[in-house]
Design an enzyme around this catalytic site. Structure first.
Site, PDB file in Angstrom:
ATOM      1  N   ASP A  96      13.013  -3.901 -19.170  1.00  0.00           N
ATOM      2  CA  ASP A  96      13.726  -4.631 -19.261  1.00  0.00           C
ATOM      3  C   ASP A  96      13.787  -5.818 -20.437  1.00  0.00           C
ATOM      4  O   ASP A  96      12.754  -5.878 -20.247  1.00  0.00           O
ATOM      5  CB  ASP A  96      14.938  -4.763 -18.057  1.00  0.00           C
ATOM      6  CG  ASP A  96      14.484  -5.520 -17.306  1.00  0.00           C
ATOM      7  OD1 ASP A  96      13.936  -6.587 -17.653  1.00  0.00           O
ATOM      8  OD2 ASP A  96      15.012  -5.882 -16.671  1.00  0.00           O
ATOM      9  N   HIS A  97      15.039  -6.582 -20.342  1.00  0.00           N
ATOM     10  CA  HIS A  97      13.830  -7.739 -21.320  1.00  0.00           C
ATOM     11  C   HIS A  97      13.427  -8.951 -20.691  1.00  0.00           C
ATOM     12  O   HIS A  97      12.385  -8.953 -20.783  1.00  0.00           O
ATOM     13  CB  HIS A  97      15.711  -8.570 -21.284  1.00  0.00           C
ATOM     14  CG  HIS A  97      16.726  -8.489 -20.362  1.00  0.00           C
ATOM     15  ND1 HIS A  97      16.886  -8.141 -19.976  1.00  0.00           N
ATOM     16  CD2 HIS A  97      16.278 -10.390 -20.084  1.00  0.00           C
ATOM     17  CE1 HIS A  97      17.142  -8.700 -18.989  1.00  0.00           C
ATOM     18  NE2 HIS A  97      17.503 -10.629 -18.525  1.00  0.00           N
TER      19      HIS A  97
ATOM     20  N   CYS B 263      10.173  -5.307 -14.860  1.00  0.00           N
ATOM     21  CA  CYS B 263      11.640  -6.387 -14.955  1.00  0.00           C
ATOM     22  C   CYS B 263      10.923  -7.042 -14.493  1.00  0.00           C
ATOM     23  O   CYS B 263       9.830  -7.982 -14.770  1.00  0.00           O
ATOM     24  CB  CYS B 263      12.534  -5.061 -14.001  1.00  0.00           C
ATOM     25  SG  CYS B 263      12.121  -5.478 -12.862  1.00  0.00           S
ATOM     26  N   GLY B 264      11.995  -8.293 -14.225  1.00  0.00           N
ATOM     27  CA  GLY B 264      11.171  -9.433 -14.094  1.00  0.00           C
ATOM     28  C   GLY B 264      10.719  -9.375 -12.806  1.00  0.00           C
ATOM     29  O   GLY B 264       9.547 -10.355 -12.618  1.00  0.00           O
ATOM     30  N   THR B 265      10.580  -8.830 -11.879  1.00  0.00           N
ATOM     31  CA  THR B 265      10.140  -8.580 -10.342  1.00  0.00           C
ATOM     32  C   THR B 265       9.298  -7.696 -10.006  1.00  0.00           C
ATOM     33  O   THR B 265       8.526  -7.394  -9.670  1.00  0.00           O
ATOM     34  CB  THR B 265      10.975  -8.901  -9.232  1.00  0.00           C
ATOM     35  OG1 THR B 265      12.119  -8.643  -9.305  1.00  0.00           O
ATOM     36  CG2 THR B 265      11.502 -10.706  -9.172  1.00  0.00           C
ATOM     37  N   GLY B 266      10.207  -6.131 -10.779  1.00  0.00           N
ATOM     38  CA  GLY B 266       8.690  -5.051  -9.757  1.00  0.00           C
ATOM     39  C   GLY B 266       9.693  -4.026  -9.730  1.00  0.00           C
ATOM     40  O   GLY B 266       9.672  -2.947  -9.415  1.00  0.00           O
TER      41      GLY B 266
ATOM     42  N   GLY C 208      13.567  -4.937  -9.209  1.00  0.00           N
ATOM     43  CA  GLY C 208      14.792  -3.699  -9.931  1.00  0.00           C
ATOM     44  C   GLY C 208      14.297  -1.989 -10.218  1.00  0.00           C
ATOM     45  O   GLY C 208      14.898  -0.681  -9.717  1.00  0.00           O
TER      46      GLY C 208
ATOM     47  N   HIS D  68      -3.560   6.357  -1.911  1.00  0.00           N
ATOM     48  CA  HIS D  68      -2.867   6.405   0.096  1.00  0.00           C
ATOM     49  C   HIS D  68      -1.624   7.586  -0.724  1.00  0.00           C
ATOM     50  O   HIS D  68      -0.975   7.863   0.035  1.00  0.00           O
ATOM     51  CB  HIS D  68      -2.732   5.178   0.071  1.00  0.00           C
ATOM     52  CG  HIS D  68      -3.861   5.158   1.276  1.00  0.00           C
ATOM     53  ND1 HIS D  68      -4.080   4.159   2.214  1.00  0.00           N
ATOM     54  CD2 HIS D  68      -5.384   5.643   0.746  1.00  0.00           C
ATOM     55  CE1 HIS D  68      -5.029   3.568   2.117  1.00  0.00           C
ATOM     56  NE2 HIS D  68      -6.637   4.291   1.764  1.00  0.00           N
ATOM     57  N   ASN D  69      -0.815   6.357  -1.936  1.00  0.00           N
ATOM     58  CA  ASN D  69       0.374   7.329  -2.230  1.00  0.00           C
ATOM     59  C   ASN D  69       0.688   7.861  -3.183  1.00  0.00           C
ATOM     60  O   ASN D  69       2.025   8.736  -3.708  1.00  0.00           O
ATOM     61  CB  ASN D  69       1.338   5.935  -2.232  1.00  0.00           C
ATOM     62  CG  ASN D  69       1.032   4.623  -1.473  1.00  0.00           C
ATOM     63  OD1 ASN D  69       0.910   3.997  -1.265  1.00  0.00           O
ATOM     64  ND2 ASN D  69       1.835   4.548   0.179  1.00  0.00           N
TER      65      ASN D  69
ATOM     66  N   HIS E 151      -3.316  11.304   4.022  1.00  0.00           N
ATOM     67  CA  HIS E 151      -1.896  10.734   2.716  1.00  0.00           C
ATOM     68  C   HIS E 151      -1.290  11.889   2.306  1.00  0.00           C
ATOM     69  O   HIS E 151      -0.593  11.986   1.851  1.00  0.00           O
ATOM     70  CB  HIS E 151      -2.508  10.227   2.024  1.00  0.00           C
ATOM     71  CG  HIS E 151      -3.845   9.204   2.239  1.00  0.00           C
ATOM     72  ND1 HIS E 151      -3.394   7.930   3.037  1.00  0.00           N
ATOM     73  CD2 HIS E 151      -5.118   8.542   2.790  1.00  0.00           C
ATOM     74  CE1 HIS E 151      -3.897   7.286   3.577  1.00  0.00           C
ATOM     75  NE2 HIS E 151      -5.536   7.708   3.434  1.00  0.00           N
TER      76      HIS E 151
ATOM     77  N   ARG F  69       1.451  12.958   4.505  1.00  0.00           N
ATOM     78  CA  ARG F  69       2.904  12.147   4.393  1.00  0.00           C
ATOM     79  C   ARG F  69       3.700  12.366   3.202  1.00  0.00           C
ATOM     80  O   ARG F  69       4.426  12.504   3.285  1.00  0.00           O
ATOM     81  CB  ARG F  69       2.348  10.800   4.909  1.00  0.00           C
ATOM     82  CG  ARG F  69       1.018  10.060   5.602  1.00  0.00           C
ATOM     83  CD  ARG F  69       0.112   9.261   6.298  1.00  0.00           C
ATOM     84  NE  ARG F  69       0.005   9.153   7.349  1.00  0.00           N
ATOM     85  CZ  ARG F  69      -1.446   8.616   7.052  1.00  0.00           C
ATOM     86  NH1 ARG F  69      -1.926   7.675   6.369  1.00  0.00           N
ATOM     87  NH2 ARG F  69      -1.519   8.568   8.366  1.00  0.00           N
TER      88      ARG F  69
END
Ligand code: RB5
Length: 152
Positions: free
Chosen positions: A8-9, A65-68, A70, A98-99, A133, A136
């Site tokens: 985003d912006h 995004c601003g924080t990651g 959203g 792991h993921n 992993h 999972r």
């Protein structure tokens, strides 16, 4: 490997930086927007990239995004997408190991561009460990099958 990137912006400047640096390194990279600093809604851009991963148009993606937070919420709604926020170098390695994360998320307002680039490189250069992993991940895939049916 086909890579995608979107923001985003609040993540626009970091997106442009990563895009330039990754292309210089030789990566094929699709830019899903946004294309300027005007305020936009992160779901509109995270969804474009996540859909491309889910439908196997691209292999891996970077969302900002601003924080990651959203963009990761949006991306993880798509079957086959495993998005993690790389808030440290160690976490960038662990989300691959792991993921088996196919999307890495960053906060344009909470991390530096250099930190993000280093973490992209760590993530791309780390192999999924498999073993326990994998079991999972298979459970996540089963869950998606039950919830989403044959979306893909
Ligand atoms: C935009 O101001 C901001 O809310 C957004 O970039 C993101 O941080 C949301 O999670």
């Amino acid at each position: 490997m086909k890579l995608g990137i979107a923001s985003d912006h609040a993540g626009y400047k970091m997106k442009e930086y990563l895009k330039k640096r990754l292309r210089e390194m030789g990566f094929e990279l699709t830019d899903f927007g946004t294309y300027g600093e005007e305020s936009v809604d992160y779901p509109d851009y995270a969804t474009k990239l996540a859909e491309a991963i889910s439908k196997k148009v691209i292999d891996k993606g970077i969302l900002i995004c601003g924080t990651g937070i959203g963009v990761s919420i949006v991306a993880n709604k798509y079957p086959g997408v495993r998005a993690g926020i790389a808030y440290s170098d160690d976490v960038a390695e662990l989300i691959a190991k792991h993921n088996d994360a196919n999307v890495i998320c960053f906060g344009g307002r909470t991390m530096t561009m250099e930190e993000a680039l280093k973490r992209v490189e760590i993530w791309l250069n780390t192999k999924f460990e498999g073993g326990r992993h994998e079991r999972r991940i298979n459970k996540i895939n089963d869950l998606e099958g039950r919830i989403c049916g044959n979306y893909r």
